[in-house]
Design an enzyme around this catalytic site. Structure first.
Site, short mmCIF file in Angstrom:
data_model
loop_
_atom_site.label_atom_id
_atom_site.label_comp_id
_atom_site.label_asym_id
_atom_site.label_seq_id
_atom_site.Cartn_x
_atom_site.Cartn_y
_atom_site.Cartn_z
N HIS A 26 0.81 -1.23 0.00
CA HIS A 26 0.00 0.00 0.00
C HIS A 26 0.84 1.28 0.00
CE1 HIS A 26 -2.99 -2.59 2.53
NE2 HIS A 26 -3.06 -2.90 1.26
N TYR A 144 -6.71 -14.07 -2.46
CA TYR A 144 -7.48 -12.85 -2.69
C TYR A 144 -8.06 -12.86 -4.11
CZ TYR A 144 -5.45 -10.80 1.61
OH TYR A 144 -5.09 -10.53 2.91
N LYS A 175 -4.86 -17.60 4.02
CA LYS A 175 -5.24 -16.34 4.66
C LYS A 175 -6.29 -15.71 3.76
CE LYS A 175 -3.48 -11.81 5.89
NZ LYS A 175 -2.34 -10.97 6.21
P1 FBP Z 1 -4.15 -5.93 7.30
O1 FBP Z 1 -4.55 -6.66 8.56
O2 FBP Z 1 -3.43 -4.66 7.58
O3 FBP Z 1 -5.32 -5.78 6.36
O4 FBP Z 1 -3.09 -6.87 6.59
C1 FBP Z 1 -3.50 -8.05 5.96
C2 FBP Z 1 -3.01 -8.10 4.55
O5 FBP Z 1 -3.29 -9.36 3.97
C3 FBP Z 1 -1.53 -7.80 4.40
O6 FBP Z 1 -0.75 -8.94 4.61
C4 FBP Z 1 -1.47 -7.23 3.01
O7 FBP Z 1 -0.49 -6.28 2.85
C5 FBP Z 1 -2.77 -6.54 2.85
O8 FBP Z 1 -3.67 -7.14 3.75
C6 FBP Z 1 -3.27 -6.64 1.43
O9 FBP Z 1 -4.56 -6.14 1.37
P2 FBP Z 1 -5.19 -5.59 0.04
O10 FBP Z 1 -4.58 -6.34 -1.11
O11 FBP Z 1 -6.65 -5.84 0.19
O12 FBP Z 1 -4.87 -4.15 0.00
#
Ligand code: FBP
Length: 264
Positions: A26, A144, A175
């Protein structure tokens, strides 16, 4: 060796991992003057007694080495910024060999299932699973679903599909995100079979809401959470960690955990 590593990652079948890969995913926009320093997060991981600390190899090399004997490392092997708007693809940026040298107890990899690039990620992930399992270390898949073919990444069916894909591709832990459907999440966890499920934290929200989420996903059969921003963006991260551990590790209810937050 594999069983020992899995056992160590999950205390009594439960786990709370501290994620710190957001600087790459991010950008520093997630940070303030304290938590931009990886040492601050590593101290938190140690004092909070997290089951593992998640980062990319640059941080593992430059900061983690001083904590090597005290914190378990989960090394993220791929990554991408949010600066591009191409088809979702997170390229491998570190090898399993390198992860082992850096002291990793497990490795992680993000798969954007449903992306036009999913076959490339499946291929990379397959090799990672083979190599990591040859070393006897577990693999965590960030599942994801994303890209132009995914209309809604948070339906229960899509989450269940993602969990299943992670398991079938050889992940030991997946995860995934939670969609606030406690009944449906039982199906998501079932779909992952013997593969453990941990849930991501997401944007910072009220601690009460976070504890409630933890309770719901654990009751649905998840093994725990892998969480970042909600913890290290909080003004009292150790207190929140303690409260979260009540639910995740000690199996207490939200009321009990809230008492920890109210203590001076
Ligand atoms: P958070 O608990 O801060 O959401 O972190 C979880 C996570 O999976 C991180 O490992 C990863 O950087 C981020 O979320 C990615 O989230 P997205 O792709 O939705 O921005």
């Amino acid at each position: 060796m594999f069983k020992t590593k899995m056992y160590r990652l999950l205390s009594g079948g439960r786990a709370l991992f501290l994620a710190y890969d957001q600087g790459l995913e991010h950008g520093p926009t997630d940070f303030n003057l304290e938590n931009i320093n990886p040492n601050y997060i590593l101290d938190l991981a140690e004092k909070g007694g997290y089951n593992g600390f998640i980062c990319h190899h640059g941080i593992a090399e430059k900061y983690y080495q001083n904590y090597r004997d005290r914190i378990r490392l989960i090394l993220k092997l791929n990554g991408k910024t949010n600066l591009t708007h191409l088809a979702p693809y997170s390229a491998q940026v570190c090898s399993v060999d390198r992860a082992v040298k850096l002291g990793a107890d497990a490795v992680g990899y993000t798969i954007y299932d449903g992306s036009p690039m999913e076959s490339t990620m499946f291929r990379e992930f397959g090799k990672i699973v083979e190599q990591a399992h040859d070393y006897g270390i577990p693999v965590i898949a960030w599942m994801y679903p994303r890209g132009k073919f995914i209309k809604n990444e948070l339906t229960t069916e899509i989450l269940a599909y993602s969990a299943r894909v992670g398991m079938e591709l050889g992940a030991d832990i997946v995860k995934i995100k939670y969609n606030g459907d406690p009944e449906g999440f039982k199906w998501v966890v079932k779909s992952a079979g013997k593969c453990k499920v941990v849930v991501a934290g997401g944007h910072k929200e009220a601690p009460e809401k976070l504890l409630q989420t933890a309770k719901e996903v654990l009751d649905a059969g998840a093994a725990g959470m892998a969480i970042g921003r909600n913890i290290w963006q909080n003004a009292e991260p150790l207190k929140l960690t303690k409260a979260l551990k009540k639910v995740v590790i000690e199996n207490k209810d939200v009321k009990e955990a809230l008492k920890v937050l109210k203590r001076k």
